[in-house]
Scaffold this active site. Structure first.
Site, PDB file in Angstrom:
ATOM      1  N   GLU A   1       0.884  -1.176   0.000  1.00  0.00           N
ATOM      2  CA  GLU A   1       0.000   0.000   0.000  1.00  0.00           C
ATOM      3  C   GLU A   1       0.917   1.220   0.000  1.00  0.00           C
ATOM      4  O   GLU A   1       1.589   1.494   0.987  1.00  0.00           O
ATOM      5  CB  GLU A   1      -0.896  -0.035   1.234  1.00  0.00           C
ATOM      6  CG  GLU A   1      -1.575  -1.408   1.310  1.00  0.00           C
ATOM      7  CD  GLU A   1      -2.704  -1.448   2.310  1.00  0.00           C
ATOM      8  OE1 GLU A   1      -3.498  -0.506   2.328  1.00  0.00           O
ATOM      9  OE2 GLU A   1      -2.780  -2.429   3.065  1.00  0.00           O
TER      10      GLU A   1
ATOM     11  N   CYS B   1      -1.860   9.536   3.330  1.00  0.00           N
ATOM     12  CA  CYS B   1      -1.622   9.054   1.967  1.00  0.00           C
ATOM     13  C   CYS B   1      -2.793   9.434   1.068  1.00  0.00           C
ATOM     14  O   CYS B   1      -2.639   9.582  -0.134  1.00  0.00           O
ATOM     15  CB  CYS B   1      -1.427   7.552   1.976  1.00  0.00           C
ATOM     16  SG  CYS B   1      -2.729   6.734   2.878  1.00  0.00           S
TER      17      CYS B   1
END
Ligand SMILES: NC(=O)c1ccc[n+]([C@@H]2O[C@H](COP(=O)([O-])OP(=O)(O)OC[C@H]3O[C@@H](n4cnc5c(N)ncnc54)[C@H](O)[C@@H]3O)[C@@H](O)[C@H]2O)c1
Length: 521
Positions: A285, A319
């Site tokens: 990720e 993020c």
């Protein structure tokens, strides 16, 4: 064991005076314990050597944790122990493992104020984000506990007379969890919980910036009943993570972090070293360059606060944060004016102040990186807003809005991971989608538009893992918005989603001829 259906842990009502007083008291209790001593924890063994130090980004003189630093021999010892313990942990039923995770969630729930306070100090997460992070960690534990029980109930296969078919999901073995600092409890806890729930043993390598928060995760899991050989803690820098992911006996790597490190890990995982008996599975990720499209008919009363909070809350260090706004040229001037106005009055301050909207960034190198991109933006384009002055102690970066940047500018193409937002004019939504489609990143994205046909068009074209329509683009909730990116932002795994646990197991199909033997029931 019957567990109640999953529900997200409610965040605190921070407007209430009694809740605020509780936070102050929790902070005083945490401050009294600093610096935390964080050991390397390999099974029952603990080693303190205080070689790694985490500090408060807002008061860099304040040491939050004095941490031991894992070594190459610690990696070997931790993986050997995890390998030895894997059969025992795997042999527990999914319900037994789930009970341990649910008890770990209860441990965190009881200490949620202190855990949030620790995040405020160690990572400069403002209170609302720190509280939400602790809730998310609890959610991961509860959600994966239930998911693992469901996964253990084998799916129905086609059965014909004289044959019994079964599909089982079994743990892969030793999982290396390598985590970032920006969700210092939720993300490492989530990856670890996913691996443990499905019967794997874990060696956790937290970010070097947040070893104190990682210690609390391991304490919660062990207090919940996860045996020491099933969860080890290896604080350290990138070299510890690199040695861990390369280890012959690590079968699964759960990594969340930057794109360059993720790509290096994927390359390393593809190398089969002598004695290795498994293809390593990587859950990756990674970073993003998240774009918000604003059409000419958008409701700017909704779009402006949505964009500003997505770009600047936690100093743009999520993020999922908004990095680029692609606005229809017909309303571009109006939107730029309004976003610039909102950004220039953002409250920049210490994370422990409830009014703070933009805290410092995590460390000196991050500040230097963001400042460098701000200079490029000033040189190549125009600064439409900059919230100055900012406090002079700590790693503060003024929230900045840049416009009129040329195509190809690094400010538009690279992940900055700080409070710097670029706004660009586009001819129309199709043009905006072409820009999004041209990016190698595909993590989150947003759209503000009223026309349902525009919404349908963007839904159909978006490559991103998480698209948010007419709302901010951060704040994914476990079970509601399974989270994770595509393209170079990740390999499509979805944390907090119904298929996440499948990455930690291997499927085995069993077929038995029952024609002449009967069927054992
Ligand atoms: N997609 C997501 O869900 C998600 C969530 C949070 C953060 N992120 C990304 O994470 C980044 C910020 O976190 P960060 O600064 O901690 O990232 P990072 O990549 O610098 O570090 C992440 C972890 O990897 C370790 N590491 C560093 N070099 C390594 C190597 N060569 N081999 C193995 N491990 C190594 C670090 O010590 C740390 O524990 C941003 O890019 C952000 O977008 C992504």
């Amino acid at each position: 064991m019957t567990l109640a259906p999953f529900a997200n842990e409610p965040t605190l009502e921070l407007r209430r005076a009694s809740v605020r007083a509780g936070l102050d008291e929790a902070m005083a209790r945490v401050d009294a314990t600093l610096p935390l001593r964080v050991p390397v924890m390999i099974g029952e063994d603990e080693r303190f050597d205080g070689q790694l130090v985490s500090t408060d980004p807002g008061e860099p003189e304040r040491v939050v944790a004095d941490s031991a630093q894992g070594s190459a021999s610690d990696v070997d010892a931790a993986v050997a122990l995890a390998r030895g313990g894997s059969l025992q942990w795997a042999s527990r039923t999914a319900e037994e493992r789930a009970q341990a995770l649910v008890r770990a969630a209860a441990w965190m729930r009881e200490r949620r104020l202190e855990l949030a306070a620790l995040e405020v100090r160690e990572c400069a997460k403002p209170w609302p984000e720190a509280d939400a992070d602790v809730c998310e960690a609890i959610d991961f534990l509860e959600y994966y506990a239930r998911g693992a029980i469901e996964l253990a109930a084998s799916p129905e296969l086609v059965q014909v007379p004289g044959e019994r078919n079964e599909l089982r999901y079994v743990p892969r073995g030793v999982a290396a969890v390598v985590a970032p600092w920006n969700f210092p409890i939720a993300i490492p806890c989530g990856m670890t919980a996913g691996a443990l729930a499905t019967g794997n043993t874990v060696v956790l390598k937290p970010a070097e910036q947040s070893p104190g928060c990682a210690l609390r995760i391991v304490q919660a899991l062990r207090a919940g009943g996860v045996p020491p050989e099933a969860i080890s803690l290896l604080p350290g820098e990138g070299d510890v993570g690199a040695a861990l992911v390369r280890h012959r006996d690590v079968q699964t790597i759960a990594f969340t972090g930057s794109q360059p490190v993720g790509l290096e890990i994927i390359r390393a995982a593809a190398e089969v070293v002598p004695g290795q008996r498994y293809l390593k599975q990587v859950v990756a990720e990674l970073g993003g360059k998240n774009c918000v499209i604003v059409d000419a008919d958008a409701d700017l009363d909704e779009a402006v606060p949505g964009i500003v909070s997505s770009a600047f809350i936690y100093a743009g260090q999520k993020c999922s944060a908004a990095a680029r706004v692609l606005v229809h040229e017909a309303i571009a001037d109006q939107l730029i004016d309004r976003v610039a106005g909102a950004v220039s009055v953002l409250d920049v301050g210490q994370a422990d102040q409830l009014a703070t909207e933009v805290p410092p960034v995590i460390e000196r190198a991050a500040k230097e990186r963001v400042d460098r991109y701000a200079q490029i933006a000033r040189r190549d384009g125009r600064i439409a807003a900059r919230a100055e002055p900012v406090p002079n102690r700590g790693w503060f970066c003024p929230p900045t809005v840049a416009v009129d940047l040329p195509a190809g500018s690094p400010v538009l193409e690279e992940e900055i991971f700080g409070p710097l937002l670029a706004i660009e004019r586009v001819r129309d939504v199709e043009h905006a989608c072409d820009i999004v489609d041209g990016l190698p990143f595909a993590l989150t994205g947003g759209l503000f538009a009223r026309d349902p046909s525009t919404v349908r068009y963007v839904r159909g074209r978006t490559p991103v893992g998480n698209l948010y329509i007419n709302r901010g683009i951060t704040g994914a909730m476990v079970g509601r918005q399974p989270f994770g990116g595509n393209r170079l932002s990740g390999n499509g795994t979805k944390a907090g989603g119904p298929d996440y646990l499948r990455h930690f197991v291997e499927p085995r199909a069993l077929t038995e001829n029952t024609m002449r033997h009967g069927l054992e029931v």
